[in-house]
Motif scaffolding. Structure first.
Motif, PDB file in Angstrom:
ATOM      1  N   TYR A   3      35.484   4.372 -19.015  1.00 43.18           N
ATOM      2  CA  TYR A   3      35.968   5.514 -18.839  1.00 43.18           C
ATOM      3  C   TYR A   3      36.159   6.250 -20.144  1.00 43.18           C
ATOM      4  O   TYR A   3      35.508   7.585 -20.262  1.00 43.18           O
ATOM      5  CB  TYR A   3      37.463   5.420 -18.390  1.00 43.18           C
ATOM      6  CG  TYR A   3      38.004   6.775 -18.058  1.00 43.18           C
ATOM      7  CD1 TYR A   3      37.712   7.603 -16.765  1.00 43.18           C
ATOM      8  CD2 TYR A   3      39.166   7.138 -18.855  1.00 43.18           C
ATOM      9  CE1 TYR A   3      38.173   8.890 -16.548  1.00 43.18           C
ATOM     10  CE2 TYR A   3      39.727   8.158 -18.579  1.00 43.18           C
ATOM     11  CZ  TYR A   3      39.389   9.128 -17.260  1.00 43.18           C
ATOM     12  OH  TYR A   3      39.879  10.430 -17.295  1.00 43.18           O
ATOM     13  N   ARG A  80      41.165  13.872 -14.709  1.00 41.14           N
ATOM     14  CA  ARG A  80      41.234  13.507 -13.263  1.00 41.14           C
ATOM     15  C   ARG A  80      42.022  14.382 -12.448  1.00 41.14           C
ATOM     16  O   ARG A  80      41.750  14.513 -11.066  1.00 41.14           O
ATOM     17  CB  ARG A  80      41.637  12.055 -13.212  1.00 41.14           C
ATOM     18  CG  ARG A  80      40.912  11.089 -13.929  1.00 41.14           C
ATOM     19  CD  ARG A  80      41.487   9.688 -14.254  1.00 41.14           C
ATOM     20  NE  ARG A  80      42.126   9.329 -13.082  1.00 41.14           N
ATOM     21  CZ  ARG A  80      43.132   9.043 -13.042  1.00 41.14           C
ATOM     22  NH1 ARG A  80      44.057   8.670 -14.124  1.00 41.14           N
ATOM     23  NH2 ARG A  80      43.984   8.295 -11.615  1.00 41.14           N
ATOM     24  N   ILE A  90      41.006  11.446  -8.841  1.00 43.88           N
ATOM     25  CA  ILE A  90      39.887  10.609  -8.859  1.00 43.88           C
ATOM     26  C   ILE A  90      40.162   9.557  -9.731  1.00 43.88           C
ATOM     27  O   ILE A  90      40.604   9.718 -10.876  1.00 43.88           O
ATOM     28  CB  ILE A  90      38.586  11.563  -9.234  1.00 43.88           C
ATOM     29  CG1 ILE A  90      37.465  10.646  -9.375  1.00 43.88           C
ATOM     30  CG2 ILE A  90      38.817  12.190 -10.707  1.00 43.88           C
ATOM     31  CD1 ILE A  90      36.053  11.487  -9.386  1.00 43.88           C
ATOM     32  N   SER A  91      39.529   8.466  -9.473  1.00 40.20           N
ATOM     33  CA  SER A  91      40.055   7.037 -10.277  1.00 40.20           C
ATOM     34  C   SER A  91      38.958   7.064 -11.427  1.00 40.20           C
ATOM     35  O   SER A  91      38.067   7.666 -11.512  1.00 40.20           O
ATOM     36  CB  SER A  91      39.716   5.957  -9.336  1.00 40.20           C
ATOM     37  OG  SER A  91      38.223   5.735  -9.253  1.00 40.20           O
ATOM     38  N   ASN A  93      37.405   4.605 -12.579  1.00 38.79           N
ATOM     39  CA  ASN A  93      36.171   4.070 -12.027  1.00 38.79           C
ATOM     40  C   ASN A  93      35.254   4.972 -11.327  1.00 38.79           C
ATOM     41  O   ASN A  93      33.841   4.889 -11.729  1.00 38.79           O
ATOM     42  CB  ASN A  93      36.321   2.939 -11.103  1.00 38.79           C
ATOM     43  CG  ASN A  93      36.970   1.864 -11.945  1.00 38.79           C
ATOM     44  OD1 ASN A  93      36.748   1.499 -13.172  1.00 38.79           O
ATOM     45  ND2 ASN A  93      37.507   0.776 -11.182  1.00 38.79           N
ATOM     46  N   ASP A  94      35.629   5.903 -10.672  1.00 43.35           N
ATOM     47  CA  ASP A  94      34.760   6.973  -9.948  1.00 43.35           C
ATOM     48  C   ASP A  94      34.327   8.072 -10.946  1.00 43.35           C
ATOM     49  O   ASP A  94      33.215   8.501 -10.834  1.00 43.35           O
ATOM     50  CB  ASP A  94      35.690   7.574  -8.700  1.00 43.35           C
ATOM     51  CG  ASP A  94      35.418   6.614  -7.508  1.00 43.35           C
ATOM     52  OD1 ASP A  94      34.527   6.007  -7.175  1.00 43.35           O
ATOM     53  OD2 ASP A  94      36.862   6.586  -6.900  1.00 43.35           O
ATOM     54  N   ARG A  97      31.460   6.199 -12.315  1.00 40.61           N
ATOM     55  CA  ARG A  97      30.413   6.255 -11.529  1.00 40.61           C
ATOM     56  C   ARG A  97      29.501   7.482 -11.360  1.00 40.61           C
ATOM     57  O   ARG A  97      28.424   7.588 -11.270  1.00 40.61           O
ATOM     58  CB  ARG A  97      30.745   5.623 -10.348  1.00 40.61           C
ATOM     59  CG  ARG A  97      29.670   5.343  -9.210  1.00 40.61           C
ATOM     60  CD  ARG A  97      30.308   4.633  -7.752  1.00 40.61           C
ATOM     61  NE  ARG A  97      31.443   5.513  -7.252  1.00 40.61           N
ATOM     62  CZ  ARG A  97      31.280   6.281  -6.467  1.00 40.61           C
ATOM     63  NH1 ARG A  97      29.963   7.022  -6.398  1.00 40.61           N
ATOM     64  NH2 ARG A  97      32.424   7.036  -5.943  1.00 40.61           N
ATOM     65  N   GLN A  98      30.353   8.490 -11.182  1.00 37.24           N
ATOM     66  CA  GLN A  98      29.592   9.811 -11.012  1.00 37.24           C
ATOM     67  C   GLN A  98      28.867  10.259 -12.338  1.00 37.24           C
ATOM     68  O   GLN A  98      27.932  10.960 -12.103  1.00 37.24           O
ATOM     69  CB  GLN A  98      30.869  10.759 -10.714  1.00 37.24           C
ATOM     70  CG  GLN A  98      31.545  10.802  -9.498  1.00 37.24           C
ATOM     71  CD  GLN A  98      30.702  10.849  -8.184  1.00 37.24           C
ATOM     72  OE1 GLN A  98      29.444  11.518  -8.402  1.00 37.24           O
ATOM     73  NE2 GLN A  98      31.029  10.406  -7.095  1.00 37.24           N
ATOM     74  N   TYR A 128      31.679  13.688  -5.211  1.00 31.03           N
ATOM     75  CA  TYR A 128      32.524  12.867  -4.644  1.00 31.03           C
ATOM     76  C   TYR A 128      33.446  12.991  -3.362  1.00 31.03           C
ATOM     77  O   TYR A 128      33.581  12.370  -2.635  1.00 31.03           O
ATOM     78  CB  TYR A 128      33.795  13.048  -5.898  1.00 31.03           C
ATOM     79  CG  TYR A 128      34.820  12.040  -5.913  1.00 31.03           C
ATOM     80  CD1 TYR A 128      34.908  10.507  -5.856  1.00 31.03           C
ATOM     81  CD2 TYR A 128      36.183  12.619  -5.430  1.00 31.03           C
ATOM     82  CE1 TYR A 128      35.873   9.801  -5.678  1.00 31.03           C
ATOM     83  CE2 TYR A 128      37.436  12.010  -5.595  1.00 31.03           C
ATOM     84  CZ  TYR A 128      37.211  10.320  -5.519  1.00 31.03           C
ATOM     85  OH  TYR A 128      38.340   9.602  -5.430  1.00 31.03           O
ATOM     86  N   GLU A 131      31.173  12.043  -0.818  1.00 30.34           N
ATOM     87  CA  GLU A 131      31.245  10.520  -0.400  1.00 30.34           C
ATOM     88  C   GLU A 131      32.629  10.081   0.066  1.00 30.34           C
ATOM     89  O   GLU A 131      32.625   9.101   0.883  1.00 30.34           O
ATOM     90  CB  GLU A 131      31.123   9.898  -1.758  1.00 30.34           C
ATOM     91  CG  GLU A 131      29.640   9.934  -2.531  1.00 30.34           C
ATOM     92  CD  GLU A 131      29.694   9.575  -3.847  1.00 30.34           C
ATOM     93  OE1 GLU A 131      28.600   9.504  -4.412  1.00 30.34           O
ATOM     94  OE2 GLU A 131      30.607   9.125  -4.303  1.00 30.34           O
ATOM     95  N   GLN A 132      33.562  10.770  -0.103  1.00 33.60           N
ATOM     96  CA  GLN A 132      34.691  10.515   0.405  1.00 33.60           C
ATOM     97  C   GLN A 132      35.273  11.150   1.685  1.00 33.60           C
ATOM     98  O   GLN A 132      36.298  10.915   2.501  1.00 33.60           O
ATOM     99  CB  GLN A 132      36.154  11.158  -0.589  1.00 33.60           C
ATOM    100  CG  GLN A 132      36.026  10.235  -2.086  1.00 33.60           C
ATOM    101  CD  GLN A 132      36.452   8.933  -1.885  1.00 33.60           C
ATOM    102  OE1 GLN A 132      37.645   8.820  -1.198  1.00 33.60           O
ATOM    103  NE2 GLN A 132      36.205   7.813  -2.347  1.00 33.60           N
TER     104      GLN A 132
END
Length: 439
Positions: A3, A80, A90-91, A93-94, A97-98, A128, A131-132
């Motif tokens: 992160y 976030r 948004i986490s 980790n996400d 990833r993004q 995001y 995807e969600q």
């Protein structure tokens, strides 16, 4: 990538400044699979009240059972905050990833045309939300609207809160020019809902809507049948606007009266007339008023809701704002005034703020502080005092941290800033020098 590394990558995008135009965002979205085509939006533009209106709309539709996305800017503490699903940030980790997915796509842009921070995070949010499986995205513009990166979407409705003088360096020096930029979010045949009441601005919105065959609903805030969910008389306008938007879209998304009431009752939007009571009874009012219209709304709220309180004003403002006028509005009634440095390269000199305040309110005790923390340590702790922290959302973000009201471990406010020269906005010969896209 972890992160902190993802945040550092996003921070590095500040080198590419802020550009006005949609070409880069359309291209990056296409490379990412055009996620905006899988989503439904309510696009919110305007000078003030965008975030509050977005928060109300999100809360109403979430109360109606929809899975909601929320995209806003700037963030108060954590990056976030800008990208939320059902009001969950948004986490980390996400985010990682993004960023990892978008990073290689940026190599497909030629030199001199690299996407900016805001263009990248706009597409990140779209990916995001898709995807969600968000059923509705409440989508706030960054700056202006017509050439803002968020304007690549075709929404169910375009919402325009109001038009006032702000960001004149970039959007134009009249209400008509600013309205032209905000009105650029209006799409052919798509309904427009607004509480714009300045005649000079409204005539521009009406003209654009007519040319594009977009049904226009000019909302009268007096129609509001319930109390405003957030503090401040001006929030009645935002609540009326949110309710009118819901009514406009009833055929697309059915919302019951009870769901509207519950959504409005549960809305929360930090840093906007947020009242904090500290141990011992000291009351602190946090408000991100950063332009003349915002300062007037803050002053009116204080006079109405806190008539018996002795006022201590803690104020930090950006140099590129109309800080002299803001001081003239907020300084007169204060017993104590603390002018502070904001943790930003854009900060106005607190000595200059103090000098102007002294000329306006000779009776006040005025203190010049190097930081908000220093000012808070010196403020009166009596329950009869009202401490007002205002002038910038950046300063309000600092306050949330210092008062222990932020759950984020580390501030990422620096992501709100970058320096660059942008292209012309082409609504005349206005040259647009951009120091920061956000308030």
């Amino acid at each position: 990538m972890n992160y902190p590394e993802a945040i550092q990558f996003l921070y590095g995008l500040r080198l590419f400044g802020a550009k006005f135009g949609l070409e880069n965002t359309f291209k990056l979205a296409a490379l990412a699979g055009n996620p905006q085509q899988k989503l439904r939006f309510i696009h919110v533009a305007g000078t003030n009240g965008k975030g509050s209106t977005c928060a109300m709309l999100e809360s109403i539709y979430r109360a109606a059972g929809l899975r909601t996305g929320l995209f806003t800017s700037p963030h108060l503490v954590s990056f976030r905050e800008r990208i939320q699903v059902n009001r969950q940030l948004i986490s980390e980790n996400d985010v990682v990833r993004q960023v990892s997915v978008l990073q290689p796509l940026l190599k497909q842009f030629p030199e001199g045309h690299h996407p900016t921070f805001f263009e990248v995070i706009t597409v990140m949010a779209l990916k995001y939300f898709a995807e969600q499986n968000c059923e509705l995205v409440i989508w706030e513009t960054g700056l202006g609207g017509r050439l803002d990166a968020t304007n690549i979407v075709t929404p169910l409705a375009s919402v325009i809160t109001n038009i006032a003088l702000d960001h004149q360096q970039w959007l134009g020096d009249t209400l008509a020019k600013i309205a032209f930029e905000k009105g650029g979010t209006i799409k052919p045949g798509i309904p427009v809902v607004t509480t714009v009441d300045e005649p000079e601005a409204l005539v521009v919105i009406e003209k654009i809507a007519k040319e594009r065959g977009a049904p226009l609903n000019v909302v009268d805030p007096k129609r509001l049948a319930v109390g405003a969910p957030l503090a401040g008389e001006h929030q009645k306008n935002n609540a009326a606007l949110a309710m009118a938007t819901v009514e406009t879209l009833q055929k697309e998304m059915r919302v019951l009266d009870e769901q509207i009431r519950r959504g409005l009752a549960e809305v929360f939007w930090p840093g906007r007339l947020q009242l904090v009571e500290r141990p011992g009874g000291q009351k602190i009012l946090l408000d991100g008023a950063h332009n003349v219209a915002g300062a007037k709304a803050l002053k009116n709220t204080i006079e109405r809701d806190f008539p018996g309180c002795e006022r201590t004003l803690i104020m930090g403002i950006f140099e590129d704002k109309d800080w002299r006028h803001i001081c003239k509005i907020l300084a007169p009634p204060a017993k104590n005034i603390f002018t502070v440095t904001i943790s930003s390269e854009r900060t106005a000199d607190p000595k200059k703020l103090a000098e102007v305040c002294r000329g306006i309110n000779a009776k006040a005790e005025i203190f010049i502080c190097n930081s908000l923390e220093e000012a808070l340590q010196k403020t009166p702790a009596s329950p009869k005092d009202l401490v007002i922290i205002t002038g910038s959302l950046c300063l309000v973000g600092e306050a949330l941290e210092l008062l222990g009201l932020s759950s984020c471990a580390k501030s990422e406010r620096e992501l709100n800033e970058w320096t660059a020269i942008a292209s012309s906005m082409d609504h005349g010969n206005l040259a647009v020098g951009v120091r920061n896209k956000l308030s």
